[in-house]
Write an enzyme that holds these catalytic residues in place. Sequence first.
Site, PDB file in Angstrom:
ATOM      1  N   ASP A   1      -2.046  55.429  45.471  1.00  0.00           N
ATOM      2  CA  ASP A   1      -3.454  55.130  45.202  1.00  0.00           C
ATOM      3  C   ASP A   1      -4.283  54.872  46.448  1.00  0.00           C
ATOM      4  O   ASP A   1      -5.343  54.243  46.373  1.00  0.00           O
ATOM      5  CB  ASP A   1      -3.550  53.945  44.241  1.00  0.00           C
ATOM      6  CG  ASP A   1      -3.203  54.374  42.818  1.00  0.00           C
ATOM      7  OD1 ASP A   1      -3.617  55.489  42.420  1.00  0.00           O
ATOM      8  OD2 ASP A   1      -2.518  53.617  42.105  1.00  0.00           O
TER       9      ASP A   1
ATOM     10  N   ASP B   1      -3.520  59.908  36.700  1.00  0.00           N
ATOM     11  CA  ASP B   1      -4.402  59.040  37.485  1.00  0.00           C
ATOM     12  C   ASP B   1      -4.535  59.532  38.926  1.00  0.00           C
ATOM     13  O   ASP B   1      -5.540  59.328  39.585  1.00  0.00           O
ATOM     14  CB  ASP B   1      -3.896  57.588  37.558  1.00  0.00           C
ATOM     15  CG  ASP B   1      -3.049  57.154  36.384  1.00  0.00           C
ATOM     16  OD1 ASP B   1      -2.709  57.978  35.532  1.00  0.00           O
ATOM     17  OD2 ASP B   1      -2.693  55.969  36.344  1.00  0.00           O
TER      18      ASP B   1
HETATM   19  N1  GLY Z   1      -3.130  53.160  37.115  1.00  0.00           N
HETATM   20  C1  GLY Z   1      -4.362  53.629  36.669  1.00  0.00           C
HETATM   21  C2  GLY Z   1      -4.809  53.072  35.397  1.00  0.00           C
HETATM   22  O1  GLY Z   1      -4.191  52.157  34.857  1.00  0.00           O
HETATM   23  O2  GLY Z   1      -5.810  53.553  34.926  1.00  0.00           O
END
Ligand code: GLY
Length: 383
Positions: A90, A151
């Site tokens: 991320d 994601d």
């Molecule tokens: N890890 C990204 C979300 O929970 O949206």
Amino acid sequence: MTAVFDDALKQSIKSIRHNLDALEEFPESFKNGAWQPIEKERAAGHWVDGFWTGLLWLAYAHTNDSLLRMGAEHWTNRLAHMKTSTGTHDLGFIFYLSHVIAGRLTGDCAWYENAIEAARTLTARFNPRGEYLQAWDDDGIRKWAGRTNIDLMMNLALLYWATDLTGDAALADIATQHARTSRLALVRGDGSTAHVADFDPDSGLLIRREQYQGYSHDSCWSRGQAWALYGFATCYRHTGIPAFLTTAQALAEFTARHLPDDLVPYWDYNSPHIPSTYRDSSAAAVTVCGLLELAAVDNEGASRWASLAQRILTSLCENYLIRDASGPSSILRDGARSVPANLMEHGLIYGDYYFLEALTAFTRPDIYQRALAVDSVLSGASE
Ligand code: GLY
């Protein structure tokens, strides 16, 4: 509509000021009148940390308040150490909404150095056999070298941005390969998405699609759908690859068909418990921003997507906005971090960030354009 958005903007900035006065650690979820601490093992560099800095930078851009700017700088600097962290997929979320936005809004390119290093670090998670960026890490029990998730699409903007700045095409190339793989592995024929794909990390072959934060393996987790919509629209803006545009359109069509009456999604579009289950206001906020990104690149659909974005945002303002908090607070209520993990009915810092990004697009397209580098199409929106 402008008055509703202007009022929501005022409320949002008020909350951000209260939070800036009170917070000592990065916030994630707000429940029972307080920001809840992030679990210890995730506290040192967590995927949500850039949303707080993104809120501070946008609030500064709206107000020109030097206290907000000092706060934004302070919290952004606290993230710098993560630029070499290979333990998270991320880094895009974290550095785009801190250092990249900081550089764009202040004109000080020194902020970009850490973000470029973070982009290079992120590419260490690329598996060239499967052509995907790895999500998560082995946790001692599960081995996740073969795992990617939807994601991750939101982290690609950092790679495209870094290529534009440095001329190093390898970064954008990895982003494009990952997006192609995600499209094939995670987007279904009906325009819905799976959350997770597992590959054989040695051969690169797809083994299965799975759900992690959604209801079931063939359901559609609403925030994941929103990440995908936003992510594929961004990939199209950077590459012009037609399949990314048609994918983003299909994701938006699925979303439009499945929104409930008040346009704020339940946590999973296919939960059999609808309407007696939880909303996810954060999914709505990300969806608004994804629709605006799509509107910016889809000439034919622009006015439809912008109009839908405007209606969802209006519902968030009218039904999910926390008004007149007298102390620290999230901006929105009724987020759902993960219903399978029993984490719901709270405010979420990412719901708040994307809510403010969306309000900025409608109220101050000039700031939106400067911070996000996305052209505003809102003059074409219809009621
Ligand atoms: N890890 C990204 C979300 O929970 O949206």
